[in-house]
Design an enzyme around this catalytic site. Structure first.
Site, PDB file in Angstrom:
ATOM      1  N   LYS A 148     -10.547  -0.859  10.180  1.00 15.39           N
ATOM      2  CA  LYS A 148     -10.695  -2.037   9.316  1.00 15.39           C
ATOM      3  C   LYS A 148     -11.019  -3.277  10.141  1.00 15.39           C
ATOM      4  O   LYS A 148     -11.228  -4.353   9.594  1.00 15.39           O
ATOM      5  CB  LYS A 148      -9.416  -2.263   8.507  1.00 15.39           C
ATOM      6  CG  LYS A 148      -9.123  -1.149   7.505  1.00 15.39           C
ATOM      7  CD  LYS A 148      -7.835  -1.414   6.774  1.00 15.39           C
ATOM      8  CE  LYS A 148      -7.304  -0.166   6.092  1.00 15.39           C
ATOM      9  NZ  LYS A 148      -7.987   0.130   4.830  1.00 15.39           N
ATOM     10  N   GLN A 180      -4.400  -5.120   6.792  1.00 17.41           N
ATOM     11  CA  GLN A 180      -5.337  -6.111   6.242  1.00 17.41           C
ATOM     12  C   GLN A 180      -5.138  -7.481   6.877  1.00 17.41           C
ATOM     13  O   GLN A 180      -5.803  -8.444   6.505  1.00 17.41           O
ATOM     14  CB  GLN A 180      -5.148  -6.241   4.722  1.00 17.41           C
ATOM     15  CG  GLN A 180      -5.383  -4.978   3.948  1.00 17.41           C
ATOM     16  CD  GLN A 180      -6.842  -4.538   3.943  1.00 17.41           C
ATOM     17  OE1 GLN A 180      -7.748  -5.292   4.295  1.00 17.41           O
ATOM     18  NE2 GLN A 180      -7.063  -3.299   3.558  1.00 17.41           N
ATOM     19  N   HIS A 231       0.869  -1.180   0.000  1.00 18.55           N
ATOM     20  CA  HIS A 231       0.000   0.000   0.000  1.00 18.55           C
ATOM     21  C   HIS A 231       0.909   1.234   0.000  1.00 18.55           C
ATOM     22  O   HIS A 231       2.031   1.179   0.511  1.00 18.55           O
ATOM     23  CB  HIS A 231      -0.842  -0.051   1.282  1.00 18.55           C
ATOM     24  CG  HIS A 231      -1.897   0.993   1.389  1.00 18.55           C
ATOM     25  ND1 HIS A 231      -1.639   2.283   1.801  1.00 18.55           N
ATOM     26  CD2 HIS A 231      -3.231   0.932   1.160  1.00 18.55           C
ATOM     27  CE1 HIS A 231      -2.781   2.962   1.828  1.00 18.55           C
ATOM     28  NE2 HIS A 231      -3.753   2.166   1.444  1.00 18.55           N
ATOM     29  N   CYS A 265      -4.824   2.440  -3.670  1.00 18.72           N
ATOM     30  CA  CYS A 265      -3.599   2.955  -3.044  1.00 18.72           C
ATOM     31  C   CYS A 265      -2.443   1.968  -3.187  1.00 18.72           C
ATOM     32  O   CYS A 265      -1.604   1.856  -2.279  1.00 18.72           O
ATOM     33  CB  CYS A 265      -3.813   3.284  -1.575  1.00 18.72           C
ATOM     34  SG  CYS A 265      -4.956   4.627  -1.312  1.00 18.72           S
ATOM     35  N   ASP A 309       3.096  -4.415   8.058  1.00 18.67           N
ATOM     36  CA  ASP A 309       1.878  -3.644   7.867  1.00 18.67           C
ATOM     37  C   ASP A 309       0.715  -4.614   8.023  1.00 18.67           C
ATOM     38  O   ASP A 309       0.423  -5.405   7.129  1.00 18.67           O
ATOM     39  CB  ASP A 309       1.904  -3.001   6.474  1.00 18.67           C
ATOM     40  CG  ASP A 309       0.567  -2.356   6.102  1.00 18.67           C
ATOM     41  OD1 ASP A 309      -0.415  -2.538   6.848  1.00 18.67           O
ATOM     42  OD2 ASP A 309       0.520  -1.685   5.059  1.00 18.67           O
TER      43      ASP A 309
HETATM   44  N1  PMP Z   1      -1.759  -0.741   4.503  1.00 16.45           N
HETATM   45  C1  PMP Z   1      -2.690  -1.498   3.930  1.00 16.45           C
HETATM   46  C2  PMP Z   1      -2.336  -2.859   3.442  1.00 16.45           C
HETATM   47  C3  PMP Z   1      -3.991  -0.991   3.787  1.00 16.45           C
HETATM   48  O1  PMP Z   1      -4.930  -1.735   3.191  1.00 16.45           O
HETATM   49  C4  PMP Z   1      -4.285   0.314   4.261  1.00 16.45           C
HETATM   50  C5  PMP Z   1      -5.671   0.903   4.123  1.00 16.45           C
HETATM   51  N2  PMP Z   1      -6.280   0.711   2.875  1.00 16.45           N
HETATM   52  C6  PMP Z   1      -3.272   1.045   4.859  1.00 16.45           C
HETATM   53  C7  PMP Z   1      -2.021   0.495   4.971  1.00 16.45           C
HETATM   54  C8  PMP Z   1      -3.494   2.415   5.393  1.00 16.45           C
HETATM   55  O2  PMP Z   1      -4.360   2.403   6.465  1.00 16.45           O
HETATM   56  P1  PMP Z   1      -4.927   3.773   7.055  1.00 16.45           P
HETATM   57  O3  PMP Z   1      -5.462   4.546   5.880  1.00 16.45           O
HETATM   58  O4  PMP Z   1      -5.996   3.326   7.993  1.00 16.45           O
HETATM   59  O5  PMP Z   1      -3.809   4.462   7.730  1.00 16.45           O
END
Ligand code: PMP
Length: 408
Positions: free
Chosen positions: A227, A204, A124, A366, A201
């Protein structure tokens, strides 16, 4: 059927009863954010009705109660991820802020020009851009582990890239764009054998499988509350105490200090050193309620059910949708289906399925680099949560069949 009572569980989510465009809502955008059960909504509502005060500052009753509730939420998170101490649980705004904290505090202190940070192709943007900022600031290098055509991590390439020049491996647990699960149980020991710390990270990962940071032996673990059935505006950075203790604060202000004079200021201990200013108190309490909720339902039960939904939806889509291409069909995959349909724009799919009450994501999620690598600019994505049903999968596939006929 899941190990829990699915209909009773759905009744805990008021939003699932609403209609969208005159149709019952089918919510399949859970990888972006999940819906919230009543226990989370009520915990936050209750806090504002009964307890609201600033924490760590007042001796009065409300302040004490608010402080206790905030710290209790930290202990719940500690138990949930099996951290050795609640000092290792830092509240942040979310995964993004957690990774930026590591980049700016640990990275600036421990890395120098020419040092490498190893990420994967399917990160991401939250696990790419903070390292690029650090690259501009101090001249580190960013190295990228490629993926195989099925969307799994290329482990041969990982072992080749894992040289002594690498000073941090920073990798996702589950790709939000492809659903691929990375083999952390191989990656972390391999990095540690060379003395290299690992940041995971978990944005997910934690909503979809049990996480034990001590069993993983992970050095930093970042995730978001929203999430995993909790509120927005709150997330966590877990870090091993010896790493966090040696790191300088990232932001300065109230709550993170010991003694302040104009000549010199000393820092508070963990976790407060990294929590400058008034935190998201109600949100932390909401996250604690989300942890309770997930533990009550059973994280493994949620994971098993989502897997059934994934298998069923994948089969149904392949049977009913000519011209379907699913991006990412790794053997180890979480409940995410990223797809394109020949001759249909992802954007149109998203807009038209919404007309039928079905909420899916479209776009680059993203994760532009991995989509470009697979030769697309955008996909449509369905992602599952504990409350989704086979009937919803049927409605989703039927909607896609109708939309495809309209578009082609
Ligand atoms: N890493 C991953 C794998 C994600 O899916 C996301 C959110 N789509 C993020 C980081 C970022 O999370 P946040 O926007 O809640 O900071």
């Amino acid at each position: 059927q899941p190990a829990y009572d699915l209909m009773a569980l759905r009744a805990e989510f008021p939003i699932l009863a609403r209609e969208v465009n005159g149709k019952p809502l089918v919510y399949l955008d859970n990888a972006a954010t999940s819906q919230k059960p009543l226990s989370v909504i009520e915990a936050m509502d209750d806090y504002y009705r009964q307890t609201n005060a600033n924490i760590h500052r007042g001796l009065h009753t409300l302040s004490q109660e608010a402080t206790d509730a905030h710290e209790l939420a930290r202990q719940k998170v500690q138990g949930f991820i099996n951290a050795a101490s609640s000092r290792e649980v830092i509240f942040t705004r979310g995964t993004t802020e957690s990774i930026n904290l590591v980049a700016q505090s640990w990275g600036r202190t421990n890395l120098k020009a020419g040092d490498q940070v190893l990420v994967s192709m399917m990160e991401h943007h939250a696990n790419i851009v903070p390292w690029q900022l650090l690259r501009e600031q101090i001249g580190i290098e960013l190295k990228v582990i490629p993926i195989l055509p099925d969307g799994s991590l290329d482990m041969d390439a990982f072992h080749r890239l894992l040289t002594p020049q690498v000073k941090l491996v920073s990798i996702t647990q589950v790709s939000n764009a492809l659903g691929s699960i990375t083999p952390l149980e191989q990656i972390i020991p391999a990095a540690h054998a060379l003395g290299i710390p690992v940041l995971v990270d978990g944005a997910q990962g934690i909503p979809h499988q049990p996480v034990d940071v001590q069993a993983l032996d992970v050095d930093f673990y970042a995730f978001s509350g929203h999430k995993m059935y909790g509120p927005t505006g709150i997330g966590v950075l877990y870090g091993k105490a010896e790493l966090l203790d040696a790191m300088p604060p990232w932001q300065g202000g109230g709550d993170m200090i010991d003694v302040v004079t104009f000549e010199k200021t000393t820092w508070a201990g963990l976790p407060h050193k990294f929590e400058a200013g008034t935190p998201a108190i109600a949100e932390a309490i909401g996250l604690g309620a989300a942890v309770d909720w997930m533990q009550r339902v059973g994280v493994q039960a949620i994971s098993d059910w989502e897997h059934q939904l994934l298998v069923y939806a994948t089969e149904r889509m392949k049977a009913e949708l000519p011209g379907l291409r699913i991006l990412g069909e790794a053997a180890h995959k979480a409940g995410v289906i990223s797809f394109v349909l020949e001759d249909a724009h992802a954007q149109d799919l998203g807009l038209l399925t919404d007309q039928l009450g079905v909420a899916i994501r479209t776009g680059h999620h993203c994760a532009m680099p991995v989509l470009h690598h697979l030769g697309v600019n955008a996909t449509a994505r369905a992602s599952f949560a504990a409350y989704n049903t086979f009937e919803e999968v049927d409605a989703f596939v039927a909607a896609l069949v109708r939309v495809r006929e309209m578009l082609i």
